[in-house]
Write a protein that holds these residues in place. Structure first.
Motif, PDB file in Angstrom:
ATOM      1  N   ARG A  59       0.820  -1.206  -0.021  1.00  0.00           N
ATOM      2  CA  ARG A  59       0.103   0.034   0.061  1.00  0.00           C
ATOM      3  C   ARG A  59       0.768   1.243   0.107  1.00  0.00           C
ATOM      4  NH1 ARG A  59      -3.726  -2.282   4.635  1.00  0.00           N
ATOM      5  NH2 ARG A  59      -5.311  -2.896   3.285  1.00  0.00           N
ATOM      6  N   ARG A  60       1.760   1.360   1.187  1.00  0.00           N
ATOM      7  CA  ARG A  60       2.423   2.506   0.914  1.00  0.00           C
ATOM      8  C   ARG A  60       3.571   2.716  -0.150  1.00  0.00           C
ATOM      9  NH1 ARG A  60       6.991   2.005   5.492  1.00  0.00           N
ATOM     10  NH2 ARG A  60       5.274   0.463   6.084  1.00  0.00           N
ATOM     11  N   VAL A  61       3.963   1.481  -0.865  1.00  0.00           N
ATOM     12  CA  VAL A  61       4.865   1.808  -2.040  1.00  0.00           C
ATOM     13  C   VAL A  61       3.807   2.337  -3.037  1.00  0.00           C
ATOM     14  CG1 VAL A  61       6.219   0.395  -4.101  1.00  0.00           C
ATOM     15  CG2 VAL A  61       6.483   0.120  -1.397  1.00  0.00           C
ATOM     16  N   SER A  62       2.654   1.596  -3.332  1.00  0.00           N
ATOM     17  CA  SER A  62       1.680   1.975  -4.508  1.00  0.00           C
ATOM     18  C   SER A  62       1.347   3.480  -4.310  1.00  0.00           C
ATOM     19  CB  SER A  62       0.416   1.195  -4.360  1.00  0.00           C
ATOM     20  OG  SER A  62       0.648  -0.127  -4.972  1.00  0.00           O
ATOM     21  N   LEU A  63       1.155   3.982  -3.114  1.00  0.00           N
ATOM     22  CA  LEU A  63       0.719   5.509  -2.912  1.00  0.00           C
ATOM     23  C   LEU A  63       1.827   6.234  -3.293  1.00  0.00           C
ATOM     24  CD1 LEU A  63      -1.361   5.229   0.488  1.00  0.00           C
ATOM     25  CD2 LEU A  63      -2.276   5.920  -1.817  1.00  0.00           C
ATOM     26  N   GLN A  64       3.190   5.906  -3.024  1.00  0.00           N
ATOM     27  CA  GLN A  64       4.187   6.639  -3.263  1.00  0.00           C
ATOM     28  C   GLN A  64       4.333   6.727  -4.711  1.00  0.00           C
ATOM     29  OE1 GLN A  64       7.315   4.675  -0.902  1.00  0.00           O
ATOM     30  NE2 GLN A  64       7.294   6.007   0.801  1.00  0.00           N
ATOM     31  N   MET A  65       4.439   5.673  -5.575  1.00  0.00           N
ATOM     32  CA  MET A  65       4.276   5.478  -6.725  1.00  0.00           C
ATOM     33  C   MET A  65       3.505   6.346  -7.616  1.00  0.00           C
ATOM     34  SD  MET A  65       7.398   3.821  -7.030  1.00  0.00           S
ATOM     35  CE  MET A  65       7.307   2.752  -8.670  1.00  0.00           C
ATOM     36  N   ASP A  66       2.304   6.429  -7.231  1.00  0.00           N
ATOM     37  CA  ASP A  66       1.262   7.202  -7.597  1.00  0.00           C
ATOM     38  C   ASP A  66       1.431   8.725  -7.737  1.00  0.00           C
ATOM     39  OD1 ASP A  66      -0.176   4.928  -8.518  1.00  0.00           O
ATOM     40  OD2 ASP A  66      -1.729   5.100  -7.428  1.00  0.00           O
ATOM     41  N   SER A  67       1.957   9.167  -6.563  1.00  0.00           N
ATOM     42  CA  SER A  67       2.270  10.345  -6.132  1.00  0.00           C
ATOM     43  C   SER A  67       3.451  10.802  -7.057  1.00  0.00           C
ATOM     44  CB  SER A  67       2.483  10.516  -4.560  1.00  0.00           C
ATOM     45  OG  SER A  67       1.668  10.384  -3.983  1.00  0.00           O
ATOM     46  N   LEU A  68       4.507   9.833  -7.094  1.00  0.00           N
ATOM     47  CA  LEU A  68       5.594  10.356  -7.989  1.00  0.00           C
ATOM     48  C   LEU A  68       5.114  10.384  -9.297  1.00  0.00           C
ATOM     49  CD1 LEU A  68       8.486  10.721  -8.215  1.00  0.00           C
ATOM     50  CD2 LEU A  68       8.765   8.205  -8.380  1.00  0.00           C
ATOM     51  N   TYR A  69       4.161   9.653 -10.108  1.00  0.00           N
ATOM     52  CA  TYR A  69       3.588   9.735 -11.105  1.00  0.00           C
ATOM     53  C   TYR A  69       3.112  10.818 -11.264  1.00  0.00           C
ATOM     54  CZ  TYR A  69       1.253   8.677 -15.646  1.00  0.00           C
ATOM     55  OH  TYR A  69       0.647   8.560 -16.568  1.00  0.00           O
ATOM     56  N   ARG A  79      13.154   8.436 -12.104  1.00  0.00           N
ATOM     57  CA  ARG A  79      14.013   6.947 -12.141  1.00  0.00           C
ATOM     58  C   ARG A  79      14.687   6.942 -10.642  1.00  0.00           C
ATOM     59  NH1 ARG A  79      14.555   7.746 -17.662  1.00  0.00           N
ATOM     60  NH2 ARG A  79      16.531   8.830 -17.245  1.00  0.00           N
ATOM     61  N   GLN A  80      15.359   8.085 -10.378  1.00  0.00           N
ATOM     62  CA  GLN A  80      16.090   8.109  -9.083  1.00  0.00           C
ATOM     63  C   GLN A  80      15.089   7.777  -7.896  1.00  0.00           C
ATOM     64  OE1 GLN A  80      18.108  11.703  -8.698  1.00  0.00           O
ATOM     65  NE2 GLN A  80      19.826  10.971  -7.707  1.00  0.00           N
ATOM     66  N   ALA A  81      14.014   8.650  -7.969  1.00  0.00           N
ATOM     67  CA  ALA A  81      13.183   8.310  -6.894  1.00  0.00           C
ATOM     68  C   ALA A  81      12.469   7.033  -6.808  1.00  0.00           C
ATOM     69  CB  ALA A  81      11.739   9.495  -6.949  1.00  0.00           C
ATOM     70  N   THR A  82      12.073   6.734  -8.078  1.00  0.00           N
ATOM     71  CA  THR A  82      11.490   5.046  -8.284  1.00  0.00           C
ATOM     72  C   THR A  82      12.745   4.098  -7.438  1.00  0.00           C
ATOM     73  OG1 THR A  82      10.330   5.788 -10.106  1.00  0.00           O
ATOM     74  CG2 THR A  82      10.615   3.311  -9.814  1.00  0.00           C
ATOM     75  N   ALA A  83      13.855   4.339  -8.199  1.00  0.00           N
ATOM     76  CA  ALA A  83      14.885   3.390  -7.227  1.00  0.00           C
ATOM     77  C   ALA A  83      15.009   3.562  -5.848  1.00  0.00           C
ATOM     78  CB  ALA A  83      16.197   3.597  -8.209  1.00  0.00           C
ATOM     79  N   GLY A  84      14.926   4.498  -5.309  1.00  0.00           N
ATOM     80  CA  GLY A  84      14.804   4.760  -3.922  1.00  0.00           C
ATOM     81  C   GLY A  84      13.507   4.069  -3.436  1.00  0.00           C
ATOM     82  N   ILE A  85      12.451   4.311  -3.957  1.00  0.00           N
ATOM     83  CA  ILE A  85      11.139   3.677  -3.287  1.00  0.00           C
ATOM     84  C   ILE A  85      11.454   2.321  -3.405  1.00  0.00           C
ATOM     85  CG2 ILE A  85       8.620   3.191  -3.758  1.00  0.00           C
ATOM     86  CD1 ILE A  85       8.567   6.283  -4.853  1.00  0.00           C
TER      87      ILE A  85
END
Length: 134
Positions: A59-69, A79-85
């Motif tokens: 859940r946490r990762v999905s929310l972070q990725m959606d926010s980043l998107y 890409r850098q932020a995705t790699a960190g997540i």
């Protein structure tokens, strides 16, 4: 008086639109987290306690990725932020899963990445790539 009421009604309707959008984004992230967790439960044979912890991580990762998107950042920063997540996710998975389960998960992720790379390289899924006879 009528004009004031109409203006207030329009303001209320316009202000509720962003809330609906954020709810939809949350629902999408929730659905992705549940789907990924269900796949992991099936493939790794997770017990219920681990499944709950994995669902929380997903859940946490999905929310972070959606926010980043939804941020309009340059691709290199995304890409850098995705790699960190994803690194943080894998660290949490390593702490949650048994060593055997984590190795299975890691192998499945590696296979998935290779299929994705092959598909993007050729434009076709890996299973449709004809093999070259030796």
């Amino acid at each position: 008086m009528k004009k004031t009421a109409i203006v207030l009604l329009m303001a209320m309707l316009c202000s509720s639109a962003p809330a609906q959008h954020s709810f939809k984004k949350t629902a999408d992230a929730e659905e992705k987290a549940r789907r990924f967790t269900a796949q992991m439960c099936e493939r790794l044979r997770l017990d219920s306690a681990r499944a709950v912890r994995i669902l929380d991580i997903n859940r946490r990762v999905s929310l972070q990725m959606d926010s980043l998107y939804h941020l309009h950042l340059p691709d290199s920063l995304k890409r850098q932020a995705t790699a960190g997540i994803l690194h943080e996710r894998d660290t949490l998975f390593r702490q949650t899963l048994s060593p055997t389960q984590y190795l299975q998960y890691d192998e499945q992720q590696r296979e998935h990445r290779n299929q994705w790379k092959e598909k993007n390289r050729t434009g076709r899924p890996a299973e449709f790539i004809p093999s070259i006879p030796n």
